[in-house]
Design an enzyme around this catalytic site. Structure first.
Site, short mmCIF file in Angstrom:
data_model
loop_
_atom_site.label_atom_id
_atom_site.label_comp_id
_atom_site.label_asym_id
_atom_site.label_seq_id
_atom_site.Cartn_x
_atom_site.Cartn_y
_atom_site.Cartn_z
CG HIS A 116 -0.16 -0.37 2.49
ND1 HIS A 116 -0.15 -1.64 3.00
CD2 HIS A 116 0.64 0.35 3.32
CE1 HIS A 116 0.59 -1.68 4.09
NE2 HIS A 116 1.10 -0.49 4.30
CG ASP A 183 -4.37 -2.94 0.08
OD1 ASP A 183 -4.22 -2.26 1.12
OD2 ASP A 183 -4.35 -4.19 0.05
NE ARG A 211 8.98 -6.32 9.04
CZ ARG A 211 7.81 -5.66 8.98
NH1 ARG A 211 7.63 -4.69 8.11
NH2 ARG A 211 6.81 -5.99 9.79
CG ASP A 213 4.77 -3.76 5.98
OD1 ASP A 213 4.87 -4.06 7.17
OD2 ASP A 213 3.81 -3.14 5.51
CE1 TYR A 217 -2.86 -10.10 5.31
CE2 TYR A 217 -1.29 -8.37 5.80
CZ TYR A 217 -2.03 -9.45 6.20
OH TYR A 217 -1.95 -9.89 7.50
CD GLU A 255 4.53 -7.70 8.97
OE1 GLU A 255 3.98 -7.45 10.05
OE2 GLU A 255 4.15 -7.15 7.92
CG HIS A 322 7.40 -1.95 14.40
ND1 HIS A 322 7.95 -3.08 13.81
CD2 HIS A 322 6.40 -1.56 13.59
CE1 HIS A 322 7.30 -3.33 12.69
NE2 HIS A 322 6.37 -2.44 12.52
#
Ligand code: BGC
Length: 574
Positions: A116, A183, A211, A213, A217, A255, A322
């Site tokens: 996104h 998105d 990474r 993220d 999705y 992730e 985090h």
């Protein structure tokens, strides 16, 4: 502060599987050190602390997003993927960070929220105002909000739907997270190419890994649940292929907050690999569950589950990060138990999880802090520490959302905990001043001055781990024990490069979650007659019986790491 030179592990620099032997450290640039007194951390501040991180034994830094952003989601709402947020510094400073980290044999992994953008991103602004223009199809637009009804809402505290009406375009756009984070439409070839370009851009600047993220999705479908759709896996395979071809030795980290098999799917297969690493979301909450339930069973079953992962794939194990300690992928009964133990005040909850730091979660118990770190450093995979947890920093549950555990790093007992010289009222978040975790008490300087501090303990365990490649590269065999509170496994590595020469290395790791001392027998049939040696101090422990049984006594919430066999020289201290 001055720090001693680090140990150079042979072969680490050129090792293509460096990530499997590395200790990672998540550092939020905004929270670490403010070098210019504006009240927020910056790249220059981080550069100034590389010596500290090197002293601690850190091999790789993971930097959450530092790009231009309105900062409505801690920087995960990116408005330009190629620029640095001015408050954090400049691109030249970023390059300097990479160079100075590499000079210390430390890698830099950046975070890429590719699913996104912020609604402030130019692509979105153009998409909403010019539906037939070049960016018109960059987001998921629909005339109504009825599609993808099977797709769950992730930020249940703030969002009621995954669709939001845009008054400019007069259509709905899809978003998995906040409604200010539309998105991207991965069906669009331009979007996919732009993602490849962004990866190339940062890898050309020298970063060692990315990474990915929120990776499950990317694609949505009406039939699926929008998590790990086949098209998402196909896209990652192509990305991996590009990275391997153009940037060998650089890594992708998934992730994926999913159930075990679904997380493992993000490694791909030997023939068609996807990510080099994936965060071990299945193991993490079970560590906390074991601590309070005094039962090792949940951990034993998740560690015993055989997941077929490609050669060279590595788990990223972690205790905290985090985000909230997520409880999405556990049963309802289990979730309620965790809330009861760890989030008895509703303020401690966020979405489906717990927004607290490690030390407060464990009630500042030194025994528990040591136990969970010993687990973290001996489980299969590479450990990821969260900044501040090495000194047992506290949190502030009166701050909103996940800011509770993103407060400034506590360096000294001086103004603003040594984080910044700014007027205290100007800090982006206040430093922790609670009774137990006040920066007067909990800070790096004072822990450096106490040889028995948590900081020194964590540093020591990191260095013991690093002296034994078994922990990063070895197999795990979970062993039957006679006590429900005791977890035992052997980590075995048949390769070379250990301090025991070229012979295979086997390390027995035993953990007791019991709240009182216990005695247990461990079934070590494959090691009948073996001697055992403590990895920390080198002391000889009882020998495994000829029948293959070892009896151990464990103090309250304690552990052993024992070398199995007859070493030529023992002791893990560097
Ligand atoms: C990050 C979160 C972020 C979300 C949306 C995540 O999984 O870890 O901090 O809010 O992605 O980008």
């Amino acid at each position: 502060m001055s720090f001693t030179a680090p140990i150079q592990l042979p072969g680490l620099t050129l090792d293509p599987q460096w990530y499997r032997r590395s200790v990672f450290y998540e550092v939020m640039v905004r929270s670490f050190v403010d070098s210019n007194g504006d009240g927020a951390g910056d790249l220059q501040g981080l550069i100034g602390k590389l010596d500290y991180l090197q002293w601690l034994g850190i091999d790789a830094l993971w930097l959450p997003p530092f790009y231009n952003s309105p900062l409505k989601d801690g920087g995960y709402d990116v408005s330009d993927f190629r620029s640095i947020l001015p408050e954090f510094g400049t691109l030249d400073e970023f390059k300097d960070l990479v160079t100075k980290a590499h000079e210390r044999n430390m890698r830099i992994v950046i975070d890429y929220p590719l699913n996104h953008t912020s609604d402030q991103h130019d692509w979105f602004q153009q998409s909403r105002s010019d539906p037939t223009g070049p960016f018109g199809d960059y987001y998921v637009w629909r005339d109504n909000d009825e599609e993808y009804a099977n797709i769950r809402i992730i930020f249940v505290d703030t969002e009621e739907s995954n669709w939001t009406f845009d008054s400019v375009r007069r259509q709905f756009f899809f978003h998995r997270f906040f409604s200010h984070q539309p998105d991207l439409n991965f069906e669009n070839a331009g979007v996919r190419e732009a993602v490849f370009d962004t990866v190339r851009y940062w890898m050309d600047l020298g970063v060692d890994g990315i990474r990915l993220d929120a990776i499950p999705y990317l694609f949505e479908s009406e039939a699926g649940n929008g998590e790990g759709e086949p098209e998402t896996h196909d896209f990652i395979k192509e990305l991996r292929e590009m990275v391997d071809r153009n940037y060998p030795g650089r890594i992708l980290i998934a992730e994926a907050n999913q159930w075990p098999r679904e997380v493992a799917a993000f490694f791909g297969t030997d023939e068609e690999p996807e990510c080099h690493m994936a965060f071990d979301f299945p193991v993490m909450p079970r560590i906390f569950y074991a601590l309070r339930s005094q039962h090792a069973g949940e951990l034993i079953s998740v560690l015993s589950e055989t997941l077929d992962i490609p050669k060279g794939a590595g788990w990223g194990v972690f205790l905290r990060n985090h985000d909230e300690l997520t409880l999405e992928m556990v049963s309802e009964e289990y979730r309620q138990a965790m809330y009861g133990w760890y989030a008895y005040d509703p303020r401690m909850r966020s979405n489906i999880g717990i927004r607290r730091r490690l030390a407060p979660l464990l009630d500042n118990s030194r025994a528990e802090l040591e136990l969970v770190h010993a687990l973290l450093f001996s489980l299969p995979g590479s450990p990821f520490l969260y900044y501040g947890d090495e000194i047992g920093m506290g949190d502030n549950i009166w701050l909103p959302d996940r800011d509770s555990s993103r407060t400034p790093m506590q360096w000294t007992p001086d103004r603003n905990a040594g984080f910044s010289t700014a007027d205290p009222g100007k800090l982006f978040l206040p430093v922790v001043q609670s009774l137990v975790y006040h920066y007067n008490l909990i800070n790096v300087e004072s822990q450096l001055a106490q040889s028995r501090s948590l900081l020194h303990w964590v540093r020591n365990v990191i260095h013991v781990r690093k002296a034994h490649p078994t922990f990063g590269l070895g197999e795990i065999t979970v062993l039957p024990t006679s006590h429900e509170s005791v977890l035992a496994f052997v980590r075995s590595y048949a390769g070379s490069g250990t301090q025991f020469g070229d012979s295979p290395e086997n390390v027995l790791c035993v953990f007791s979650f019991a709240h009182n001392p216990v005695s247990a027998t461990i079934d070590l049939a494959d090691f009948a007659g073996s001697s055992t040696w403590d990895l920390f101090g080198g002391a000889e422990f009882p020998t495994v019986s000829e029948e293959g049984v070892l009896t151990v006594t464990l103090g309250t919430q304690s552990f052993y790491w024992l070398h199995l066999g007859t070493p030529s020289g023992v002791g893990g201290r560097p």
